[in-house]
Scaffold this active site. Sequence first.
Site, short mmCIF file in Angstrom:
data_model
loop_
_atom_site.label_atom_id
_atom_site.label_comp_id
_atom_site.label_asym_id
_atom_site.label_seq_id
_atom_site.Cartn_x
_atom_site.Cartn_y
_atom_site.Cartn_z
N ASP A 284 -2.69 -2.49 -10.93
CA ASP A 284 -3.06 -3.79 -10.39
C ASP A 284 -3.56 -3.69 -8.96
O ASP A 284 -3.01 -2.96 -8.13
CB ASP A 284 -1.85 -4.73 -10.45
CG ASP A 284 -2.19 -6.14 -10.01
OD1 ASP A 284 -3.01 -6.78 -10.70
OD2 ASP A 284 -1.67 -6.59 -8.98
N GLU A 326 -7.74 -2.35 -12.30
CA GLU A 326 -7.89 -3.80 -12.14
C GLU A 326 -8.57 -4.02 -10.80
O GLU A 326 -7.93 -4.17 -9.77
CB GLU A 326 -6.53 -4.49 -12.21
CG GLU A 326 -6.61 -6.01 -12.35
CD GLU A 326 -6.70 -6.75 -11.02
OE1 GLU A 326 -7.34 -7.82 -10.97
OE2 GLU A 326 -6.13 -6.25 -10.04
#
Length: 651
Positions: A284, A326
């Site tokens: 992330d 991401e």
Amino acid sequence: MYEQISHSLLNDILNRIKPEFYEEDLRHFYTRLGANFYAIHSLLMKLYGERDDFEQHAQHLVEIMARQYLNRPKALKQKDLEREKDYNWFLSQKWVGMALYSNGFADDLNGVTEHLNYFSELGINLVHIMPIMRCPEGHSDGGYAVSDFREVDSRVGSLQDVQALSSEMRQRDILLALDVVLNHTSNEHEWAQRARSGDPVYQNYYYTFENRTVPDMFEQSMPEIFPQTSPGNFTWDEEMGRWVMTVFNDYQWDLNYSNPAVLIEMLDVILFWANQGADILRLDAVAFLWKKLGSTCQNEREAHLILQLLKDCCQVTAPGTLFIAEAIVAPVEVIKYFGEDAVIAKECEIAYNATYMALLWDAVATKNAKLLNQGIKSLPVKLERATWLNYIRCHDDIGFGFDDSDIVQAGYEPYKHRRFLIDYFTGQFDDSHARGVPFGENDKTGDARVSGSLASLVGLQYAIYSGDQEAIESAVKQILLLHGMILSFGGIPLLYYGDEIGTLNDDSYLDDPHKMDDSRWVHRPYINWEKAARRNESGTPEYLIFSALKRMISVHKEIDVFADFNNRELIEVDNPHLFVFGRYNLHRQGEEVLVVANFDAKPQQLNLEDVGTWARPQYGQYIDLYSGQTPEVFKDTLVIPGFGFYWLSGT
């Protein structure tokens, strides 16, 4: 690669390594370590080579890799060996994914295990379960504010539940993808608590400052991620008596990767979850990993070096595990997260194709493919051994971060066009049936993004509430059209849970004081399994969508040219409502599929002279592989129904 300095250091490290490591079978580990250590050493030197404690950190890094290798279950080690031999396994068209929250999909992890037949029924064989690590109840950011990287949140289950789920999925040949939040922790994490107590070791795990001098310098060039709810990039912590960098929310403290101890801690976390059975780890917020004064603190060169280092280390211990980047950034930046190499992904094997997602939504709003075609022309070619994650909706908002030059070339004015898209999807026009909700509105720039479920954004919510059967049919067609595009583009198609049964916006978040200021919760549903059962009732929207997607996915898996080997060619045609591209087999000449999509509500014509010899029938007629039907062709003109698409093959 042999290089004297790095291998001399490696020999010293191995001589000092703890005796228990020599009592186990480490043949594969040492082979991979020897092959990768020159790269690992070089990256460590670039990032931390000037530190006096460099060798100490290098030894700790090797010990972490070795210890996690010893902890790796035999079944996963065997899977590593299989994937090393079949190194292009993830580029196959056989993989179709779904992203979900475990508590929203089926209450908890055990519920997900109980519903594995549902995935098999639809054809899903890759399941991305969004954050399951422990996080605070009130300030979780949807699970992305982690307070313990090795503990499962008790509200969704336990570590044993993860292991049971991954084992069962492995038996069914379903891949498990899990999140690792790299950029920040919750302010309730043990590291943050120790920093608050005044421990200088853990204060150095974050970016903390006694006064506003340095933070104010950062603010001059750093954008605001959540200007409405969390303006600025720094938060004063009263207990610590220091300013702390909080790029996302004031309760999420950014980790300081200029400290090698942080990188090694996070590598340990990555390998820990790989050992729990994760086939894929979604990393992330990777664009934010390195902070530098005078920059936006995004996409810095050092962030890429960190990812390369993490990948090289993971290849030593758990080489069968893939990384998803991401990074929701411009196309020219996002392809860098595959890594700068001619062929092999040196950072992450998979990246979100956010540009394609946003371009598809533009085509929905404008009813034409002008910007879609222009944007795809500007999409850089990816590495051969890397792939896109193609999606329509996800847990996050939709941003319209197209390149201004592409918008201009498509015939629009950038600011006005983005404003049109925001207004369209929030239902501000009489002819818009979309029911989206604005997100992240910035009063300074006028910018905003959009939240909402797929079904609500294409008008199904409006249609059902108004009882408009024609509008229901139109919305269903658009849902299938968009899925037809992510399934044929090339890459791993990723559905979002609830979209397969036409789940509408969920406004109940407005009743929760911890969620009411974050409109993204409107499309993070709790699946109603009574509604889901209507997928078996002929004529219902659930049936129309689910049964069509089930067939679409099944056909997709049988079409070899849909595997992702950079085997796609955009075809420009005169009709602005059409998006047309060809897929071909690199190894078998003449094996081609022509993809044709109509984003207008009315039937459109395609002059087949515009597509040349693509998938042209030698003797017979075109066949639409999805429907199995012969499309309408009149005097070399193909007719595409409103919101229709074809996967055409010649016979």
